[in-house]
Design a protein around this motif. Structure first.
Motif, mmCIF file in Angstrom:
data_model
loop_
_atom_site.group_PDB
_atom_site.id
_atom_site.type_symbol
_atom_site.label_atom_id
_atom_site.label_comp_id
_atom_site.label_asym_id
_atom_site.label_seq_id
_atom_site.Cartn_x
_atom_site.Cartn_y
_atom_site.Cartn_z
ATOM 1 N N ASP A 259 50.932 39.778 29.389
ATOM 2 C CA ASP A 259 49.789 40.091 30.258
ATOM 3 C C ASP A 259 48.497 39.812 29.485
ATOM 4 N N HIS B 161 50.442 52.122 28.350
ATOM 5 C CA HIS B 161 51.691 51.414 28.064
ATOM 6 C C HIS B 161 51.530 50.607 26.770
ATOM 7 N N ARG C 250 36.587 50.923 25.984
ATOM 8 C CA ARG C 250 36.881 50.798 27.420
ATOM 9 C C ARG C 250 38.343 51.156 27.530
ATOM 10 N N ASP D 1 41.832 51.292 29.398
ATOM 11 C CA ASP D 1 42.604 50.584 30.414
ATOM 12 C C ASP D 1 43.408 51.573 31.276
ATOM 13 N N VAL D 2 43.249 51.493 32.603
ATOM 14 C CA VAL D 2 43.947 52.371 33.577
ATOM 15 C C VAL D 2 44.199 53.763 33.002
ATOM 16 N N GLU E 149 38.679 52.912 32.908
ATOM 17 C CA GLU E 149 39.032 52.094 34.074
ATOM 18 C C GLU E 149 39.907 52.963 34.961
ATOM 19 N N LYS F 215 45.798 43.322 48.038
ATOM 20 C CA LYS F 215 44.757 42.346 47.696
ATOM 21 C C LYS F 215 45.011 40.967 48.267
ATOM 22 N N HIS G 177 37.677 40.564 34.211
ATOM 23 C CA HIS G 177 38.730 39.563 34.006
ATOM 24 C C HIS G 177 39.847 39.665 35.041
ATOM 25 N N ASP G 178 39.774 40.716 35.889
ATOM 26 C CA ASP G 178 40.812 40.897 36.922
ATOM 27 C C ASP G 178 40.327 40.516 38.309
ATOM 28 N N GLU H 186 50.347 38.252 37.255
ATOM 29 C CA GLU H 186 50.242 38.880 38.584
ATOM 30 C C GLU H 186 50.272 37.800 39.665
ATOM 31 N N ARG I 90 43.439 36.516 39.549
ATOM 32 C CA ARG I 90 42.680 36.923 38.370
ATOM 33 C C ARG I 90 42.288 35.702 37.530
HETATM 34 O O1 TEU Z 1 43.964 46.583 35.147
HETATM 35 C C1 TEU Z 1 44.419 47.656 35.956
HETATM 36 C C2 TEU Z 1 44.543 47.216 37.352
HETATM 37 O O2 TEU Z 1 44.724 47.964 38.269
HETATM 38 C C3 TEU Z 1 44.530 45.767 37.517
HETATM 39 O O3 TEU Z 1 45.903 45.478 37.628
HETATM 40 C C4 TEU Z 1 43.723 45.316 38.691
HETATM 41 O O4 TEU Z 1 43.399 46.351 39.548
HETATM 42 C C5 TEU Z 1 44.522 44.338 39.463
HETATM 43 O O5 TEU Z 1 45.037 43.450 38.486
HETATM 44 C C6 TEU Z 1 43.660 43.609 40.442
HETATM 45 O O6 TEU Z 1 44.474 42.634 41.021
HETATM 46 C C7 TEU Z 1 44.093 46.783 33.761
HETATM 47 C C8 TEU Z 1 43.623 45.510 33.069
HETATM 48 O O7 TEU Z 1 42.241 45.301 33.376
HETATM 49 C C9 TEU Z 1 44.478 44.371 33.567
HETATM 50 O O8 TEU Z 1 44.022 43.128 33.054
HETATM 51 C C10 TEU Z 1 45.901 44.629 33.119
HETATM 52 O O9 TEU Z 1 46.748 43.630 33.676
HETATM 53 C C11 TEU Z 1 46.397 46.010 33.583
HETATM 54 O O10 TEU Z 1 45.447 47.052 33.418
HETATM 55 C C12 TEU Z 1 47.599 46.413 32.748
HETATM 56 O O11 TEU Z 1 47.166 46.632 31.421
#
Ligand code: TEU
Ligand code: CA
Length: 559
Positions: free
Chosen positions: A60, A103, A197, A199-200, A256, A294, A329-330, A388, A415
């Motif tokens: 990822d 994770h 920052r 992540d989730v 996030e 999405k 980046h997402d 994804e 993404r």
């Molecule tokens: O993203 C969390 C998340 O929910 C994303 O999966 C996003 O909402 C979704 O991809 C939109 O389509 C974080 C990171 O920013 C992402 O790059 C990682 O893939 C994900 O967590 C797992 O670490």
């Protein structure tokens, strides 16, 4: 007014893989970032959020970490990272690193250990569970499609992965695991970084019963979100993290938080609760998604966008703090998503930036946003790299989606729209690499690139520099109270800011047609106000009735 440094800052996000490749292997790297620090300083930003550069098998793209305290070979060495930090601090730039602790990678030593036996000392760092009636332990689906559980024959159990099969979720119920995480965080902070920052981060507390989600029609899996988003112990964990680590440093933290509501946003960012400083919510990122998620494309409604952003401004006005972003980046690139990446690309990019940057909160600029980079439309799925996107293509194709429908959804929402290489100049590969890029450069790079933008005084780049300067020279931008106007207007985004006797009025036309607007006498006295910035040449005489050209934006200021 004394306030925290991160309330006055503008943050720039770097996705290292796509930013600048310095050694010709087609992959961005740390030395490439060092080469571009003067560019970032010239833009005027204060903080860099660096997406993960830790050891990772890149399932990822670095969000699957196999060693939190080592730098991925492709990106460089720890010494080069130390140089990056020193060079940033020399330029009075701060660095926040990406903390991914919901994770790890399945190649992390903790997981390798845990997989050896049910009795292993690391077993309880993760969620290992026996199957049920020859099925997974529950019906949760992964964010990246399919089941959120992967079977391991060696110990005849499944493990939970909310994201890819190679991203096993960490079990935060385990105090030993939490201690390991806090130790690692302090190790990075002691190196001198300026924050994280996260992540989730609102996924880390799961409902320990791991109950089934409500099944969706025609799908064997269901969303478990209500059982892992903003979970039962999330505030305990964040307050413990603050107590064990964060309180000891003058840093900035941003969580996030997919699925967070404004009410939860206050709980996470009210400084008296000693949790985090700000959050990224996703409500405005979900408004062009239908009920199937999405990839179920839907036009966005400006009224809904305004409703959501207003809700967050109002909820966090007294306590808490907003992050302001259109891109990361997402997400697909905002000029293609909420603006016009054709005839009105530059004008709509400036309008979107103005609308965002004068709201209350800390603004984030994602690499390439400052030059109006657009979505990409590769002809073939073979040109895409994001797990994804690739999983979605295979899954929906099996569900019978046509190639056209698949590619249209991917062009709109993948993404990878945000991950094509940064476009530096019109030379081959846009000056990103002298080698073959890991993902193709957007074919519009000869027209859209940083060098051309710097040379053009009317470019989006110089417009962003002006926005950032205005934030630094007008307290009202940081401290002023936000007030949305024209809530039911489906073409104009209009709001005021107020600070003592100062007033600001921001008017943005989100459409490609002319819009009439009568200035709001009661909420803003236009007379004796100055036009602070606009994306249009105006002969303003403070008239009451104005006509806004397509994607025109104006900011009036009165002190
Ligand atoms: O993203 C969390 C998340 O929910 C994303 O999966 C996003 O909402 C979704 O991809 C939109 O389509 C974080 C990171 O920013 C992402 O790059 C990682 O893939 C994900 O967590 C797992 O670490
Ligand atoms: Ca490289």
């Amino acid at each position: 007014m004394a306030r925290e440094w991160w309330k006055e800052s503008v943050v720039y996000q770097i996705y290292p893989r796509s930013f600048r490749d310095s050694n010709g292997d087609g992959i961005g790297d740390i030395n490439g970032i060092i080469e571009k620090l003067d560019y970032l300083k010239y833009l005027g930003i204060d903080v860099i959020w660096l997406s993960p550069v830790y050891d990772s098998p890149n399932d990822d793209n670095g969000y699957d970490i196999s060693n939190y305290q080592a730098i991925m070979d492709e990106f460089g060495t720890m010494e080069e990272w130390e140089t990056l930090l020193a060079e940033m601090h020399k330029r009075d730039l701060k660095l926040i690193m990406d903390l991914v602790v919901n994770h790890t990678s399945d190649e992390h030593e903790w997981f390798v250990e845990a997989s050896k036996s049910k009795e292993n000392k690391c077993r309880n760092y993760y969620f290992f569970r026996p199957g049920k009636n020859n099925l997974e332990p529950n019906n949760w689906e992964s964010v990246f499609g399919g089941s959120a559980w992967r079977y391991q024959a060696e110990t005849d159990e499944y493990f939970l992965h909310l994201f890819s099969k190679k991203q096993p979720d960490l079990n935060w119920e385990n105090p030993k695991l939490r201690k390991e995480i806090y130790k690692m965080m302090s190790w990075w902070l002691d190196k001198g970084i300026d924050g994280f920052r996260m992540d989730v981060i609102n996924f880390i507390s799961k409902d320990s019963r791991l109950p089934d989600g409500e099944s969706k029609k025609g799908s064997s899996y269901a969303s478990g979100a209500k059982y892992f988003m903003n979970g039962p112990k999330i505030h305990d964990y964040l307050q413990e993290m603050h107590q064990e680590v964060l309180k000891n440093y003058d840093i900035m933290t941003v969580g996030e938080m997919p699925g967070a509501t404004p009410e939860e946003g206050v709980l996470y960012t009210d400084q008296e609760r000693k949790e985090l400083d700000m959050v990224f919510h996703f409500e405005h990122m979900d408004i062009d998604a239908g009920e199937d998620g999405k990839w179920d494309l839907k036009d966005f409604s400006l009224i809904e966008l305004k409703e959501i952003l207003n809700k967050w401004q109002v909820a966090l006005e007294e306590k808490g703090w907003n992050s302001l972003y259109w891109n990361n980046h997402d997400q697909p690139r905002v000029v293609s998503r909420f603006g016009d990446d054709g005839e009105y690309r530059e004008k709509s990019a400036k309008m979107l930036a103005t609308t965002l940057h004068f709201m209350k909160g800390t603004p984030y600029i994602y690499q390439g946003e400052e030059i109006g980079m657009t979505n990409v439309a590769f002809d073939s799925i073979k040109d895409y790299r994001d797990i994804e996107t690739l999983n979605m293509y295979n899954e929906k194709k099996a569900d019978g989606w046509s190639e056209d429908k698949l590619m249209q959804a991917i062009h709109t929402k993948s993404r990878d729209n945000a991950r094509t290489p940064m476009q530096w100049n019109e030379s081959s590969q846009a000056g990103f690499t002298t080698g073959d890029p890991w993902i193709s450069v957007n074919s519009n790079y000869k027209k859209i690139n940083a060098e051309a933008a710097i040379e053009d005084e009317n470019s989006i780049f110089h417009y962003y520099r002006k926005l950032i300067t205005l934030r630094k020279t007008h307290d009202i931008v940081v401290d002023g109270k936000f007030n949305m106007l024209e809530k039911d207007n489906d073409a104009l985004f209009v709001y005021t800011r107020e600070l003592n006797n100062q007033q600001m009025l921001v008017i943005s036309n989100f459409t490609s047609s002319k819009q009439h607007y009568s200035l709001p006498a009661k909420s803003f006295e236009i007379v004796n106000s100055e036009l602070l910035i606009s994306n249009t040449e105006l002969d303003v005489n403070n008239e009451k009735e104005i006509v806004l050209s397509p994607y025109e934006t104006r900011v009036y200021f009165k002190k």
